[in-house]
Design an enzyme around this catalytic site. Structure first.
Site, PDB file in Angstrom:
ATOM      1  N   HIS A 180      39.470  38.661  42.101  1.00 27.13           N
ATOM      2  CA  HIS A 180      40.770  39.087  42.263  1.00 27.13           C
ATOM      3  C   HIS A 180      40.342  40.706  40.683  1.00 27.13           C
ATOM      4  O   HIS A 180      41.006  41.296  41.201  1.00 27.13           O
ATOM      5  CB  HIS A 180      41.800  39.290  42.253  1.00 27.13           C
ATOM      6  CG  HIS A 180      42.415  38.788  41.159  1.00 27.13           C
ATOM      7  ND1 HIS A 180      43.626  39.290  39.808  1.00 27.13           N
ATOM      8  CD2 HIS A 180      41.937  37.822  40.013  1.00 27.13           C
ATOM      9  CE1 HIS A 180      44.272  39.021  39.214  1.00 27.13           C
ATOM     10  NE2 HIS A 180      43.363  37.626  39.663  1.00 27.13           N
ATOM     11  N   CYS A 205      50.587  39.538  32.266  1.00 29.87           N
ATOM     12  CA  CYS A 205      50.520  39.251  32.360  1.00 29.87           C
ATOM     13  C   CYS A 205      51.870  38.419  31.347  1.00 29.87           C
ATOM     14  O   CYS A 205      52.802  37.614  31.531  1.00 29.87           O
ATOM     15  CB  CYS A 205      49.557  37.071  31.356  1.00 29.87           C
ATOM     16  SG  CYS A 205      48.309  37.991  32.759  1.00 29.87           S
TER      17      CYS A 205
END
Ligand SMILES: *Cc1c(COP(=O)(O)O)cnc(C)c1O
Length: 395
Positions: free
Chosen positions: A205, A330
């Site tokens: 991705h 993240c």
């Protein structure tokens, strides 16, 4: 309102060609690749085609490519799998990694430390680069693994993998070399032999493929144990019924990366990124660029805007239709300063005033022009609110 996406390091849209290649495997070609019948065999053959594409790209054997459910999983499998295998030989295995790794590498290392392993975290220069001299000093008799990111996801810094690989090859005891190449795949040579790596992680991705699929290259003969046990898929190293459409998508994405057209995209991406580097300091005063400018991915730039808090910048830009990032996606839900920026020696406050802008093949010049103007306005407003006094008259 514009919708301008400048966060390609967090996720990329699926390339329409990739999606088209995947579609049959989400519809009529639903067979389980382990089944003997024709449905199963067509699925198996699609997986093996994808494996060949990946192997060709990495210049390795197809049997050295293992598909996983993400790059996070591949990083964990590499690190925990090598240490698990080493424990039968060495009581207290030693791992060397760097201060600017992705969490998918840092966290398993920290976990293994709690489990009794030794871990050395190499510092980086103020440019964000690991030094071979530091690595050489860190090697011990019980060192089993070195894991150094190929190109960092926050500042795009490209690490001297080939130098490290060459040095490790001369070591008396076997020291495996792993790299997280997720951000590098689109832009840098990933020949595993010239890099001298034994393990290498990729993700679909980040290269215009689907989410939820990654791969780990494992050099033939590497002593590694699986993390999960089951039906023996992926030669027992990563059991679980294969995500056929996802794997096909990863293969198709790699095919696009390796195509001549991608080189042209990358030249244009670099030009647009360089335009940002030139224009932003001209209209916004007192800024700094984080990370090396020379050893850097062509699609990445990371700025510090003193007096403007990064999260506030991100939110204000989002309200105007721009997607950028502070540090990595993240860590965007944590209030801690980026471990990458603090590793460069930035004080916490400065690290908190930083913004990552990452471009991709669908970025165009008009978007960059609109973005620069919007950014200047937002920085100016936030600096007014915080009472920041500019040091120069750059504005
Ligand atoms: C995004 C990213 C990962 C995690 O990849 P997933 O496939 O989302 O698990 C790991 N390493 C780096 C450098 C990344 O940028």
């Amino acid at each position: 309102m514009p919708k301008i996406y400048l966060d390609y390091a967090a996720a990329t849209p699926i390339d329409p060609k990739v999606l088209k290649t995947m579609m049959p495997y989400l519809k009529k070609e639903f067979g389980n690749a382990s089944s003997i019948h024709a449905f199963g065999q067509r699925a198996l053959s699609a997986i093996e085609d994808a494996r060949n594409i990946v192997a060709n790209f990495l210049r390795c054997q197809p049997e050295e490519v293992y598909f996983t459910g993400s790059a996070t999983e591949a990083d964990n499998l590499a690190i925990q799998g090598i240490v698990k295998a080493a424990k039968s030989r060495i009581a207290k295995p030693h791992i060397i990694t760097s201060a600017i790794e992705h969490h998918a590498v840092l966290e398993p290392c920290q976990y293994l430390k709690k489990q009794g392993c030794e871990v050395t975290v190499l510092p980086v220069s103020k440019d964000g680069l690991v030094s071979l001299a530091d690595l050489k000093k860190a090697v011990q008799e019980n060192t089993v693994l070195v894991s150094v990111i190929y190109a960092n996801n926050e500042i795009g810094a490209i690490q001297p993998l080939a130098e490290i690989g060459k040095f490790l090859k001369q070591s008396k005891t076997k020291i495996y070399f792993h790299t997280d190449a997720v951000q590098a795949v689109n832009y840098l040579d990933c020949n595993v032999d010239s890099l001298g790596v034994d393990l290498l992680t990729i993700s679909a991705h980040k290269i215009y493929g689907p989410k939820g699929v990654g791969a780990l290259y494992v050099r033939k003969g590497t002593a590694i144990e699986p993390m999960v046990y089951g039906g023996g898929h992926e030669r027992g190293l990563r059991p679980g019924t294969e995500n056929v459409a996802g794997i096909v998508g990863l293969g198709a994405a790699i095919k696009e990366v390796a195509s001549p057209k991608n080189k042209i995209h990358n030249i244009r991406i670099r030009q647009l990124r360089d335009k940002l580097i030139k224009k932003i300091p001209k209209i916004i005063s007192d800024i700094a660029i984080n990370g090396s400018l020379e050893k850097r991915l062509p699609n990445n730039i990371n700025f510090t805007f003193p007096g403007a808090e990064g999260e506030a910048l991100l939110v204000a830009l989002d309200q105007k239709g721009f997607a950028v990032s502070t540090g990595s996606a993240c860590s965007s839900h944590s209030l801690e300063a980026s471990h990458v920026l603090t590793a460069l020696g930035l004080p916490e406050e400065t690290a908190h005033s930083s913004l990552r802008i990452t471009l991709g093949k669908y970025t165009n010049e008009k978007e960059i022009d609109i973005f620069v103007l919007a950014l200047a306005k937002v920085v100016e407003r936030l600096r007014e609110i915080s009472g920041y006094k500019t040091k120069t008259n750059g504005k």
